[in-house]
Design a protein around this motif. Sequence first.
Motif, PDB file in Angstrom:
ATOM      1  N   ARG A   6     -14.326 -13.575  -1.394  1.00 57.33           N
ATOM      2  CA  ARG A   6     -13.219 -12.600  -1.873  1.00 57.33           C
ATOM      3  C   ARG A   6     -13.157 -11.671  -0.639  1.00 57.33           C
ATOM      4  O   ARG A   6     -14.070 -10.864  -0.357  1.00 57.33           O
ATOM      5  N   ALA A   7     -11.899 -11.737   0.163  1.00 59.73           N
ATOM      6  CA  ALA A   7     -11.967 -10.887   1.133  1.00 59.73           C
ATOM      7  C   ALA A   7     -10.596  -9.666   0.869  1.00 59.73           C
ATOM      8  O   ALA A   7      -9.890 -10.089   0.149  1.00 59.73           O
ATOM      9  N   GLU A   8     -11.019  -8.577   1.348  1.00 53.98           N
ATOM     10  CA  GLU A   8      -9.873  -7.426   1.199  1.00 53.98           C
ATOM     11  C   GLU A   8      -9.535  -7.071   2.434  1.00 53.98           C
ATOM     12  O   GLU A   8     -10.067  -7.108   3.615  1.00 53.98           O
ATOM     13  N   TYR A   9      -8.030  -6.848   2.274  1.00 58.83           N
ATOM     14  CA  TYR A   9      -7.273  -6.474   3.384  1.00 58.83           C
ATOM     15  C   TYR A   9      -6.524  -5.156   3.166  1.00 58.83           C
ATOM     16  O   TYR A   9      -6.144  -4.954   1.906  1.00 58.83           O
ATOM     17  N   ASN A  10      -5.896  -4.702   4.315  1.00 55.39           N
ATOM     18  CA  ASN A  10      -4.752  -3.542   4.035  1.00 55.39           C
ATOM     19  C   ASN A  10      -3.871  -3.666   5.130  1.00 55.39           C
ATOM     20  O   ASN A  10      -4.075  -3.106   6.261  1.00 55.39           O
ATOM     21  N   ASN A  11      -2.778  -4.398   5.081  1.00 55.77           N
ATOM     22  CA  ASN A  11      -1.780  -4.537   5.805  1.00 55.77           C
ATOM     23  C   ASN A  11      -0.477  -4.683   5.186  1.00 55.77           C
ATOM     24  O   ASN A  11      -0.413  -5.017   3.880  1.00 55.77           O
ATOM     25  N   ALA A  12       0.467  -5.493   6.078  1.00 64.82           N
ATOM     26  CA  ALA A  12       2.039  -5.366   5.611  1.00 64.82           C
ATOM     27  C   ALA A  12       2.011  -6.756   5.137  1.00 64.82           C
ATOM     28  O   ALA A  12       3.211  -7.324   4.721  1.00 64.82           O
TER      29      ALA A  12
ATOM     30  N   HIS B 234      -5.400   0.688  -2.908  1.00 69.38           N
ATOM     31  CA  HIS B 234      -4.057   1.167  -2.057  1.00 69.38           C
ATOM     32  C   HIS B 234      -3.869   2.355  -2.453  1.00 69.38           C
ATOM     33  O   HIS B 234      -3.522   2.990  -1.118  1.00 69.38           O
ATOM     34  N   ILE B 235      -3.820   3.057  -3.478  1.00 65.88           N
ATOM     35  CA  ILE B 235      -3.634   4.766  -3.433  1.00 65.88           C
ATOM     36  C   ILE B 235      -4.655   5.514  -2.422  1.00 65.88           C
ATOM     37  O   ILE B 235      -4.155   6.585  -1.871  1.00 65.88           O
ATOM     38  N   ARG B 236      -5.789   5.006  -2.497  1.00 61.32           N
ATOM     39  CA  ARG B 236      -6.885   5.825  -1.919  1.00 61.32           C
ATOM     40  C   ARG B 236      -6.592   5.507  -0.321  1.00 61.32           C
ATOM     41  O   ARG B 236      -6.903   6.654   0.579  1.00 61.32           O
ATOM     42  N   MET B 237      -5.983   4.613   0.091  1.00 64.32           N
ATOM     43  CA  MET B 237      -5.975   4.170   1.661  1.00 64.32           C
ATOM     44  C   MET B 237      -4.794   4.415   2.063  1.00 64.32           C
ATOM     45  O   MET B 237      -4.538   4.798   3.344  1.00 64.32           O
ATOM     46  N   ASN B 238      -3.495   4.496   1.214  1.00 64.33           N
ATOM     47  CA  ASN B 238      -2.338   4.176   2.030  1.00 64.33           C
ATOM     48  C   ASN B 238      -1.516   5.445   1.246  1.00 64.33           C
ATOM     49  O   ASN B 238       0.070   5.304   1.104  1.00 64.33           O
TER      50      ASN B 238
ATOM     51  N   PRO C 170       0.164   9.329   2.192  1.00 58.47           N
ATOM     52  CA  PRO C 170       1.340   8.707   1.763  1.00 58.47           C
ATOM     53  C   PRO C 170       1.795   7.245   2.434  1.00 58.47           C
ATOM     54  O   PRO C 170       1.004   6.754   3.336  1.00 58.47           O
ATOM     55  N   PHE C 171       2.621   6.639   1.840  1.00 59.32           N
ATOM     56  CA  PHE C 171       2.810   5.509   2.089  1.00 59.32           C
ATOM     57  C   PHE C 171       3.081   5.052   3.400  1.00 59.32           C
ATOM     58  O   PHE C 171       4.256   5.801   4.060  1.00 59.32           O
ATOM     59  N   ARG C 172       2.648   4.068   4.240  1.00 54.63           N
ATOM     60  CA  ARG C 172       2.939   4.080   6.024  1.00 54.63           C
ATOM     61  C   ARG C 172       3.198   2.260   6.103  1.00 54.63           C
ATOM     62  O   ARG C 172       2.796   2.249   7.126  1.00 54.63           O
ATOM     63  N   GLY C 173       3.607   1.782   4.942  1.00 54.19           N
ATOM     64  CA  GLY C 173       3.949   0.532   5.259  1.00 54.19           C
ATOM     65  C   GLY C 173       3.074  -0.541   4.951  1.00 54.19           C
ATOM     66  O   GLY C 173       3.266  -1.862   5.249  1.00 54.19           O
ATOM     67  N   GLN C 174       1.809  -0.172   4.605  1.00 50.41           N
ATOM     68  CA  GLN C 174       0.715  -1.156   4.457  1.00 50.41           C
ATOM     69  C   GLN C 174       0.130  -1.294   2.993  1.00 50.41           C
ATOM     70  O   GLN C 174       0.641  -0.299   2.061  1.00 50.41           O
ATOM     71  N   ILE C 175      -0.184  -2.298   2.481  1.00 46.37           N
ATOM     72  CA  ILE C 175      -0.629  -2.773   1.366  1.00 46.37           C
ATOM     73  C   ILE C 175      -2.217  -3.197   0.853  1.00 46.37           C
ATOM     74  O   ILE C 175      -2.301  -4.082   1.603  1.00 46.37           O
ATOM     75  N   ALA C 176      -2.729  -2.707   0.180  1.00 48.17           N
ATOM     76  CA  ALA C 176      -4.233  -3.042   0.156  1.00 48.17           C
ATOM     77  C   ALA C 176      -4.203  -4.010  -1.020  1.00 48.17           C
ATOM     78  O   ALA C 176      -3.782  -4.009  -2.124  1.00 48.17           O
TER      79      ALA C 176
END
Length: 442
Positions: free
Chosen positions: A151-157, A168-172, A174-180
């Motif tokens: 299981r790999a985790e990513y945070n990108n578009a 996603h809420i914790r990392m992004n 306000p929203f900056r175009g990336q999705i966790a």
Amino acid sequence: MKMLSTTDNNGGNYRVPEEHCDNLLAIGNRNVGALCQENPDLLIFPQSLGLYHDDIAKAPIFVLQDGILTTRNMMGFVGKDETRLTISSRFCKDDQHDYFLHYMLQRVFAVNMFNFEQTSNAESVWDFLLYLFPYYLKQAFRQGIYRTYVRAEYNNAHVKGRIDVNRHIRMNFPFRGQIAYSTREYSVDNPIIQLIRHTIEYISNHPFGKGVLTSDAETRDVVDKIRMMTQTTYRKNDRQQVMAANMKSFFHPYFTAYVMLQKICMQILRRDKISFGEKESKIYGLLFDGAWLWEEYLNTVLKQDFEHPENKTGKHRRHLFNCGAKSFQAIYPDFISKNLPTIVGDAKYMALETKEYNEDSERATSVYYKTITYMYRFNSISGFLLFPHPRGGSDETYEIKETAGKLRKIGLSIPQNETSFVAFLTCMRAQEEWLRSTIMQL
């Protein structure tokens, strides 16, 4: 922790301190096969343990009766709770310098080290594991690089899996175009490969660990590949987490060599806990059957001129009988010459220089039966027995009565007064040259 020490084939000359008898009774007087099944932290080599027509699995590590401990061919160390027993080779000068055992292990497991000096006995018993690591690492990688789903985790578009809302809420925000998000990937970067990487880094910090990891080109290549595959994910602080992920024994129908590699890695990384921290009434240790080790060592010396039949793989298998067109009763002489006239040999990890093997006793006579049978089977008039000799070596010729057959009993001298491993190695190389020339004159 109390360190007890004796030698292999000690003849019952060791009395166990009374406070350690109970712990050693849990180990002694029991067959090796049952002990290994019940105690995964006990590693014994060869791995076959009775599967291929040997009696190793049926014999005890030692016999303990009325406080008297009698060892057999096993060498290495074994322990339980606060008791650890080190069994050195009988050619060990003292508890600190078991050069002969270390030398045989280096030859058998193809670890070429010239700047080796043994550490204190309390630590050196674990050094045996380091010899095993490159051997089984190469065996595993010859089967291929192990891959599994992780299981790999990513945070990108580039979303291609399940969105992790909380992350996603914790990392992004306000929203900056990336999705966790997370996804399952078929990857070489998995708990087994991570375990191997952590073991490599652990060994590299050992006093002679770098020599182990660079002992040959194949080992260096595999180590480089492991480091490259894990270069972005390896973190030293994750070691306990990686070990926890490998607590369950590995099993795979194809990648079978990784089973033993995982065990060795876990033993290396857990050595401090096993030695000083854990008190779980478990039996642990690392042992080598002296007869097997002696035979495999001699094969490294004689392989240029002799075949070494392997009952495990069936390589160079021979048969004793024919019945019509069918051959049966497989036999595995220790050594058969590659060229004519045929010479057959047998490796004996016995004290054949002693009186008990030179008398007209059943035990003395039985030593020669198998080799003479092989001589008859291969229509050979030349046979030999090879045994380790504690003094200056020996070479005796026994003529088989009323035949043209001759059996040579050759003792390879094992140095015992050398003050360094380099000096020991030099003497052994000279003895090996003498042995090869002596045998080829048969």
